[in-house]
Enzyme design. Structure first.
Site, PDB file in Angstrom:
ATOM      1  N   LYS A  59       0.858  -1.222   0.112  1.00 12.58           N
ATOM      2  CA  LYS A  59       0.002   0.081  -0.082  1.00 12.58           C
ATOM      3  C   LYS A  59       0.845   1.257  -0.061  1.00 12.58           C
ATOM      4  O   LYS A  59       0.664   2.283  -0.630  1.00 12.58           O
ATOM      5  CB  LYS A  59      -0.928  -0.083   1.345  1.00 12.58           C
ATOM      6  CG  LYS A  59      -1.783   1.025   1.258  1.00 12.58           C
ATOM      7  CD  LYS A  59      -3.038   0.637   2.301  1.00 12.58           C
ATOM      8  CE  LYS A  59      -2.701   1.045   3.850  1.00 12.58           C
ATOM      9  NZ  LYS A  59      -2.535   2.224   4.182  1.00 12.58           N
ATOM     10  N   SER A  60       1.964   1.362   0.918  1.00 11.79           N
ATOM     11  CA  SER A  60       2.639   2.570   0.934  1.00 11.79           C
ATOM     12  C   SER A  60       3.570   2.824  -0.559  1.00 11.79           C
ATOM     13  O   SER A  60       3.559   3.989  -0.874  1.00 11.79           O
ATOM     14  CB  SER A  60       3.757   2.227   1.963  1.00 11.79           C
ATOM     15  OG  SER A  60       3.261   2.203   3.196  1.00 11.79           O
TER      16      SER A  60
ATOM     17  N   ARG B  53      -8.019  12.559  12.584  1.00  9.36           N
ATOM     18  CA  ARG B  53      -6.555  12.144  12.734  1.00  9.36           C
ATOM     19  C   ARG B  53      -5.873  13.453  12.811  1.00  9.36           C
ATOM     20  O   ARG B  53      -6.047  14.419  12.139  1.00  9.36           O
ATOM     21  CB  ARG B  53      -6.183  11.277  11.691  1.00  9.36           C
ATOM     22  CG  ARG B  53      -6.919   9.922  12.091  1.00  9.36           C
ATOM     23  CD  ARG B  53      -6.390   8.794  11.097  1.00  9.36           C
ATOM     24  NE  ARG B  53      -5.178   8.609  11.279  1.00  9.36           N
ATOM     25  CZ  ARG B  53      -4.271   7.636  10.392  1.00  9.36           C
ATOM     26  NH1 ARG B  53      -4.975   7.317   9.312  1.00  9.36           N
ATOM     27  NH2 ARG B  53      -3.232   7.431  10.660  1.00  9.36           N
TER      28      ARG B  53
ATOM     29  N   ARG C  30       3.250   5.974  -3.535  1.00 11.46           N
ATOM     30  CA  ARG C  30       4.061   6.767  -3.614  1.00 11.46           C
ATOM     31  C   ARG C  30       4.541   6.526  -4.918  1.00 11.46           C
ATOM     32  O   ARG C  30       4.973   7.510  -5.738  1.00 11.46           O
ATOM     33  CB  ARG C  30       5.423   6.145  -2.719  1.00 11.46           C
ATOM     34  CG  ARG C  30       5.290   6.878  -1.069  1.00 11.46           C
ATOM     35  CD  ARG C  30       6.086   6.047  -0.765  1.00 11.46           C
ATOM     36  NE  ARG C  30       6.564   6.676   0.867  1.00 11.46           N
ATOM     37  CZ  ARG C  30       5.385   6.544   1.852  1.00 11.46           C
ATOM     38  NH1 ARG C  30       4.362   5.831   1.640  1.00 11.46           N
ATOM     39  NH2 ARG C  30       5.569   6.963   3.224  1.00 11.46           N
TER      40      ARG C  30
ATOM     41  N   ASP D 120       2.060  -1.314  11.888  1.00 12.15           N
ATOM     42  CA  ASP D 120       0.953  -1.392  11.292  1.00 12.15           C
ATOM     43  C   ASP D 120       0.336  -2.938  11.789  1.00 12.15           C
ATOM     44  O   ASP D 120      -0.676  -3.116  11.623  1.00 12.15           O
ATOM     45  CB  ASP D 120       0.580  -1.141   9.790  1.00 12.15           C
ATOM     46  CG  ASP D 120       0.683   0.189   9.629  1.00 12.15           C
ATOM     47  OD1 ASP D 120       0.572   1.326  10.192  1.00 12.15           O
ATOM     48  OD2 ASP D 120       1.391   0.411   8.516  1.00 12.15           O
TER      49      ASP D 120
ATOM     50  N   GLY E 156      -4.687   8.258   5.372  1.00  6.50           N
ATOM     51  CA  GLY E 156      -3.676   9.270   5.978  1.00  6.50           C
ATOM     52  C   GLY E 156      -2.544   9.705   5.093  1.00  6.50           C
ATOM     53  O   GLY E 156      -2.070  10.486   4.962  1.00  6.50           O
TER      54      GLY E 156
ATOM     55  N   LYS F 257      -4.024   6.093  15.094  1.00  5.00           N
ATOM     56  CA  LYS F 257      -4.214   5.561  13.764  1.00  5.00           C
ATOM     57  C   LYS F 257      -5.641   5.435  13.181  1.00  5.00           C
ATOM     58  O   LYS F 257      -6.487   6.279  13.545  1.00  5.00           O
ATOM     59  CB  LYS F 257      -3.487   3.913  13.664  1.00  5.00           C
ATOM     60  CG  LYS F 257      -2.344   3.907  13.992  1.00  5.00           C
ATOM     61  CD  LYS F 257      -1.320   4.298  12.828  1.00  5.00           C
ATOM     62  CE  LYS F 257       0.010   4.520  13.198  1.00  5.00           C
ATOM     63  NZ  LYS F 257       0.684   5.226  12.223  1.00  5.00           N
TER      64      LYS F 257
ATOM     65  N   GLN G 138       5.006   9.316   6.929  1.00  2.93           N
ATOM     66  CA  GLN G 138       3.976  10.557   6.253  1.00  2.93           C
ATOM     67  C   GLN G 138       4.495  11.772   6.620  1.00  2.93           C
ATOM     68  O   GLN G 138       4.510  12.672   5.469  1.00  2.93           O
ATOM     69  CB  GLN G 138       2.462  10.153   6.901  1.00  2.93           C
ATOM     70  CG  GLN G 138       1.977   8.962   6.552  1.00  2.93           C
ATOM     71  CD  GLN G 138       0.716   8.620   7.060  1.00  2.93           C
ATOM     72  OE1 GLN G 138       0.353   9.374   7.922  1.00  2.93           O
ATOM     73  NE2 GLN G 138      -0.077   7.546   6.592  1.00  2.93           N
TER      74      GLN G 138
ATOM     75  N   ARG H 131      -7.532  -2.881   9.608  1.00  3.06           N
ATOM     76  CA  ARG H 131      -6.697  -3.969  10.362  1.00  3.06           C
ATOM     77  C   ARG H 131      -7.365  -4.576  11.672  1.00  3.06           C
ATOM     78  O   ARG H 131      -6.688  -5.687  11.868  1.00  3.06           O
ATOM     79  CB  ARG H 131      -5.377  -3.345  10.788  1.00  3.06           C
ATOM     80  CG  ARG H 131      -4.349  -2.859   9.342  1.00  3.06           C
ATOM     81  CD  ARG H 131      -3.249  -2.569   9.543  1.00  3.06           C
ATOM     82  NE  ARG H 131      -2.485  -1.825   8.470  1.00  3.06           N
ATOM     83  CZ  ARG H 131      -2.299  -2.061   7.351  1.00  3.06           C
ATOM     84  NH1 ARG H 131      -2.547  -3.377   6.960  1.00  3.06           N
ATOM     85  NH2 ARG H 131      -1.744  -1.119   6.458  1.00  3.06           N
TER      86      ARG H 131
HETATM   87  C1  S3P Z   1       2.620   4.937   6.143  1.00  2.00           C
HETATM   88  C2  S3P Z   1       3.341   5.447   7.290  1.00  2.00           C
HETATM   89  C3  S3P Z   1       2.782   5.242   8.846  1.00  2.00           C
HETATM   90  C4  S3P Z   1       1.952   3.814   8.496  1.00  2.00           C
HETATM   91  C5  S3P Z   1       0.872   3.919   7.769  1.00  2.00           C
HETATM   92  C6  S3P Z   1       1.435   4.282   6.069  1.00  2.00           C
HETATM   93  C7  S3P Z   1       3.100   5.633   5.150  1.00  2.00           C
HETATM   94  O1  S3P Z   1       1.980   6.031   9.433  1.00  2.00           O
HETATM   95  O2  S3P Z   1       1.251   3.599   9.938  1.00  2.00           O
HETATM   96  O3  S3P Z   1      -0.237   2.799   7.664  1.00  2.00           O
HETATM   97  O4  S3P Z   1       2.716   5.056   3.820  1.00  2.00           O
HETATM   98  O5  S3P Z   1       3.962   6.287   4.757  1.00  2.00           O
HETATM   99  P1  S3P Z   1       2.893   7.344  10.363  1.00  2.00           P
HETATM  100  O6  S3P Z   1       3.624   7.991   9.286  1.00  2.00           O
HETATM  101  O7  S3P Z   1       1.648   8.020  10.892  1.00  2.00           O
HETATM  102  O8  S3P Z   1       3.761   6.575  11.152  1.00  2.00           O
END
Ligand code: S3P
Length: 433
Positions: free
Chosen positions: A22-23, A129, A27, A320, A101, A347, A174, A393
């Site tokens: 996902k991350s 959030r 990006r 996570d 987020g 979260k 993030q 989750r």
């Molecule tokens: C993520 C960073 C994390 C993670 C989120 C995805 C990202 O959050 O918990 O599910 O893709 O950069 P934080 O940056 O708030 O720790």
């Protein structure tokens, strides 16, 4: 409101392929959209969160084709005609980030530098959030961002930004990524110093895009740049999604499964370390590098787990995975103590409170701490009527807990699984669940 029922049927056996990360999917869309020219993103995660990012860039004039061409990302190929760092157009509507987020925080770094105003909002979870963590540094760089007392919606008036050196109070990829993205638009060097090492996908991808980036321990610096190189990227599998299958394989008696194509980036692989400490039989096979990210196939066998102490360092590398670690701890022999996990309170839900409440329904003895939990493991979990708090989750963790209980468990409001893992139940069934 979708209710899923689950109960133990027999051991889990066979092979699954981990869904795309996902991350990295977020990006890949962002950096390709901001690059100059045509990029190809293979194995993009076709789930609600990254699709929000994709729609946002479409709204800003980026041509993105092919997202329907694969089942949940596998074999899909997305073609992005990047508009360059300065080629985005003003969105006609408010950008709805849904539950994501990552979309909101990373995008705010890009929008802070645009010559047009924009507004970001999200669902009720995202609107609760904290956004001050990105508003503060971006404002220091010169952006004007209005919010509801630090919460979304964010009304961003972009402007010419100046570089900063920012000591972040939270270890957050993030936040770090939002500042680095804004830093691309500055003349000079922008630096972020974190209190702990958060995931480094942005650093890896920016380097591949031709950005001058230096990393010294917890300090990351980027130099502003005129243009990003387009990319040809294959998104690896997401350890955060594989996590549910790893723990299911460990907890369901006589299970033996292979979880293929799983990302094992060291900033994300704390789960494997935690489970090894608990006595898990997890073997990494066929280790390789896919588009600059380490990947392996994970062979998982039913194991007798024992309770452990998990402190801040491991928590950050498994941020996570906390809900599913709680499930492993609930079935382990002895006590597991998790501390240094305060971030979990902000979260998609308050994951400390959510997991404590739901596992208590299964008769697990849990003490809630301000920054973690103490969990007494037990042999038998009582089946329960669980809820998800709209948090993907929590829903998946409670479904795995239900699979190990002695009877039928239900999880209400389970649609949210689609945030990160459409096809979760089908994949579980394919192993015999
Ligand atoms: C993520 C960073 C994390 C993670 C989120 C995805 C990202 O959050 O918990 O599910 O893709 O950069 P934080 O940056 O708030 O720790």
């Amino acid at each position: 409101m979708n209710r899923i029922s689950i109960k133990y049927k027999g051991p889990l056996r066979g092979e699954v392929t981990t869904p795309p990360d996902k991350s990295i999917s977020h990006r890949a869309i962002m950096f390709s959209s901001l690059a100059e020219g045509r990029s190809v993103v293979r194995n993009f995660l076709q789930a609600e969160d990254p699709l929000r990012t994709l729609e946002a860039f479409k709204q800003m004039g980026v041509e993105i084709r092919g997202q329907g061409s694969g089942v949940r990302g596998q074999n899909s190929e997305i073609i992005i005609q990047g508009k360059g760092l300065h080629g985005l157009t003003q969105p006609k509507n408010i950008i709805d980030c849904g539950n994501s987020g990552t979309t909101m925080r990373l995008l705010s770094g890009v929008l802070a530098a645009q010559p047009f105003p924009s507004t970001l909002t999200g669902d009720s979870s995202l609107r609760s959030r904290p956004m001050k963590r990105v508003i503060t540094p971006l404002s220091e760089m010169g952006a004007v961002i209005e919010s509801e007392n630090g919460f979304p919606p964010l009304r961003i008036k972009g402007s010419k930004l100046t570089p900063i050196s920012y000591k972040s109070p939270v270890a957050s990829a993030q936040v770090k990524s939002a500042i680095m993205l804004a830093g691309l638009y500055c003349d000079g060097i922008t630096t972020v110093i974190e209190p702990g090492k958060s995931r480094d996908h942005t650093e890896r991808m920016l380097k591949a895009s031709g950005v001058d980036i230096s990393i010294k321990d917890l300090e990351v610096s980027v130099r502003g740049i005129a243009s990003l190189k387009p990319m040809d990227i294959t998104v690896p599998g997401d350890l955060s999604s594989a996590a549910f299958f790893i723990v299911a394989g460990l907890l369901v008696p006589q299970s033996e499964i292979l979880i293929k194509n799983t990302g094992i980036n060291p900033t994300r692989s704390g789960l494997i370390d935690v489970l090894h400490l608990m006595g898990a039989q997890i073997r990494l096979e066929n280790e390789r590098v896919v588009s600059g990210e380490p990947v392996a196939d994970l062979s998982v066998k039913y194991s007798h787990l024992k309770g452990v102490d998990i402190g801040v360092g491991l928590v950050l590398r498994a941020i996570d995975e906390f809900p599913i670690i709680c499930v492993a701890a609930a079935k382990a022999a002895g006590t597991t103590r998790i501390t240094g996990a305060k971030e979990l309170r902000v979260k998609e839900s308050d994951r400390i409170a959510s997991m404590a409440a739901e596992l208590r329904k299964m008769d697990v003895n849990i003490e809630e701490l301000e920054d973690g939990l103490i969990i007494e493991g037990r042999e038998d979990l009582k089946p329960a009527a669980a809820v998800s708090y709209g948090d993907h989750r929590i829903a998946m963790s409670m479904l795995i807990a239900g699979l190990t209980a002695s009877g039928e468990t239900t999880v209400d409001d389970a649609d949210c699984v689609n945030t990160s893992f459409p096809g979760f139940m089908e994949m579980l069934k394919s192993l015999g669940a």
